[in-house]
Design an enzyme around this catalytic site. Structure first.
Site, PDB file in Angstrom:
ATOM      1  N   PRO A 129       0.770  -1.313   0.124  1.00 40.37           N
ATOM      2  CA  PRO A 129       0.180  -0.052  -0.052  1.00 40.37           C
ATOM      3  C   PRO A 129       0.775   1.303  -0.112  1.00 40.37           C
ATOM      4  O   PRO A 129       0.267   2.454  -0.401  1.00 40.37           O
ATOM      5  CB  PRO A 129      -0.753  -0.122   1.201  1.00 40.37           C
ATOM      6  CG  PRO A 129      -0.171  -1.175   1.912  1.00 40.37           C
ATOM      7  CD  PRO A 129       0.651  -2.057   1.126  1.00 40.37           C
TER       8      PRO A 129
ATOM      9  N   GLU B 234       1.842  -7.743   8.733  1.00 35.76           N
ATOM     10  CA  GLU B 234       1.460  -6.507   8.866  1.00 35.76           C
ATOM     11  C   GLU B 234       2.468  -5.709   8.107  1.00 35.76           C
ATOM     12  O   GLU B 234       2.610  -4.548   8.057  1.00 35.76           O
ATOM     13  CB  GLU B 234       1.562  -6.162  10.533  1.00 35.76           C
ATOM     14  CG  GLU B 234       0.488  -6.414  11.126  1.00 35.76           C
ATOM     15  CD  GLU B 234       0.120  -8.008  11.517  1.00 35.76           C
ATOM     16  OE1 GLU B 234       1.111  -8.739  11.331  1.00 35.76           O
ATOM     17  OE2 GLU B 234      -1.111  -8.273  11.594  1.00 35.76           O
TER      18      GLU B 234
ATOM     19  N   ARG C 139      -4.191  -8.287 -20.191  1.00 35.95           N
ATOM     20  CA  ARG C 139      -5.085  -7.747 -21.096  1.00 35.95           C
ATOM     21  C   ARG C 139      -4.361  -6.589 -22.039  1.00 35.95           C
ATOM     22  O   ARG C 139      -4.971  -6.596 -23.083  1.00 35.95           O
ATOM     23  CB  ARG C 139      -6.451  -7.242 -20.692  1.00 35.95           C
ATOM     24  CG  ARG C 139      -6.436  -6.158 -19.693  1.00 35.95           C
ATOM     25  CD  ARG C 139      -7.966  -5.917 -19.004  1.00 35.95           C
ATOM     26  NE  ARG C 139      -8.816  -5.672 -20.161  1.00 35.95           N
ATOM     27  CZ  ARG C 139      -8.766  -4.393 -20.869  1.00 35.95           C
ATOM     28  NH1 ARG C 139      -8.026  -3.668 -20.706  1.00 35.95           N
ATOM     29  NH2 ARG C 139      -9.964  -4.243 -21.738  1.00 35.95           N
TER      30      ARG C 139
ATOM     31  N   ASP D 140     -10.997   0.828 -25.097  1.00 37.05           N
ATOM     32  CA  ASP D 140     -11.374   0.604 -23.681  1.00 37.05           C
ATOM     33  C   ASP D 140     -11.400   1.836 -22.789  1.00 37.05           C
ATOM     34  O   ASP D 140     -10.561   3.102 -23.328  1.00 37.05           O
ATOM     35  CB  ASP D 140     -10.925  -0.650 -23.123  1.00 37.05           C
ATOM     36  CG  ASP D 140      -9.441  -0.571 -22.550  1.00 37.05           C
ATOM     37  OD1 ASP D 140      -8.733   0.599 -22.817  1.00 37.05           O
ATOM     38  OD2 ASP D 140      -8.761  -1.607 -22.141  1.00 37.05           O
TER      39      ASP D 140
HETATM   40  N1  ADE Z   1      -1.004  -4.968   0.195  1.00 33.43           N
HETATM   41  C1  ADE Z   1      -1.745  -4.452   1.028  1.00 33.43           C
HETATM   42  N2  ADE Z   1      -2.472  -3.584   0.700  1.00 33.43           N
HETATM   43  C2  ADE Z   1      -2.108  -3.467  -0.546  1.00 33.43           C
HETATM   44  C3  ADE Z   1      -2.454  -2.486  -1.741  1.00 33.43           C
HETATM   45  N3  ADE Z   1      -3.528  -1.236  -1.424  1.00 33.43           N
HETATM   46  N4  ADE Z   1      -1.948  -2.408  -2.861  1.00 33.43           N
HETATM   47  C4  ADE Z   1      -0.910  -3.238  -3.114  1.00 33.43           C
HETATM   48  N5  ADE Z   1      -0.578  -4.369  -2.341  1.00 33.43           N
HETATM   49  C5  ADE Z   1      -0.985  -4.292  -0.873  1.00 33.43           C
END
Ligand code: ADE
Length: 193
Positions: free
Chosen positions: A82, A109, A147, A162
């Protein structure tokens, strides 16, 4: 991944399954536990500085990534996190230019920061929210990148017309022309669009 079974059904279905059958893509799943060196196949440990949760170990990731790089020379190695750069249509396009991609799925985590700093080529997020692991994110990347490859989508023009290649996708309709009073726009019915 430490969860190889996560990928099995998804990759065998639909257009991705067909693409694999046709040899347009080949997807292999590696279990990170196979790269653990202790007898318990430990892939995580307590965080320095304390705090909740476990952190995935840099040495185990290093061994797994080294093997992948050795097997796939020139591969682009991506950590799903993330904290990464958010995936875009442009990113899927140029990821698709790579002969080999290695997608590293973290769990728990977090992943020792030295993995992102030293072992991978880039860190990618699929959006501003946190998943329990990188596996669903890797599936998103695989699908969006696949794709873009020639032959994966039935008609090549689908990729070009697309959503992102041509601005927002126009609404589409199919038969019947009227359902419960809901009409297909006249302009689409008269064959002169
Ligand atoms: N791992 C945990 N959350 C994630 C996200 N939003 N994008 C990519 N990998 C992740």
């Amino acid at each position: 991944t430490i969860c190889p079974q996560f990928f099995a059904s998804c990759l065998g279905e639909g257009l991705l399954g067909k693409a694999s059958d046709k040899g347009l893509v080949r997807i292999e799943v590696e279990n990170l536990r196979d790269y653990a060196t202790d007898k318990h196949q430990k892939v995580d440990d307590e965080p320095y500085g304390g705090g909740a949760g476990m952190v995935m170990k840099v040495d185990v990731w290093a061994a797994a990534i080294a093997k992948a790089r050795a097997d796939l020379p020139g591969a682009r190695v991506v950590l799903l996190s993330p904290q990464g750069e958010t995936l875009s249509d442009a990113a899927t396009r140029w990821l698709a230019q790579n002969e080999h991609l290695v997608l590293c799925c973290g769990r728990y985590e977090g992943v020792d920061e030295r993995v992102a700093e030293n072992l991978v080529d880039e860190t990618l997020s699929i959006g501003d929210y946190v998943l329990t692991g990188g596996e669903p994110a890797a599936l998103v990347v695989i699908d969006a990148v696949a794709r873009k490859l020639p032959g994966v989508i039935g008609r090549a023009e689908s990729v070009e017309t697309d959503t992102f290649a041509a601005g927002l996708k126009y609404p589409q309709y199919t038969r019947p022309p009227e359902y419960r009073g809901w009409q297909v726009p006249e302009v689409l019915l008269n064959g002169d669009h």
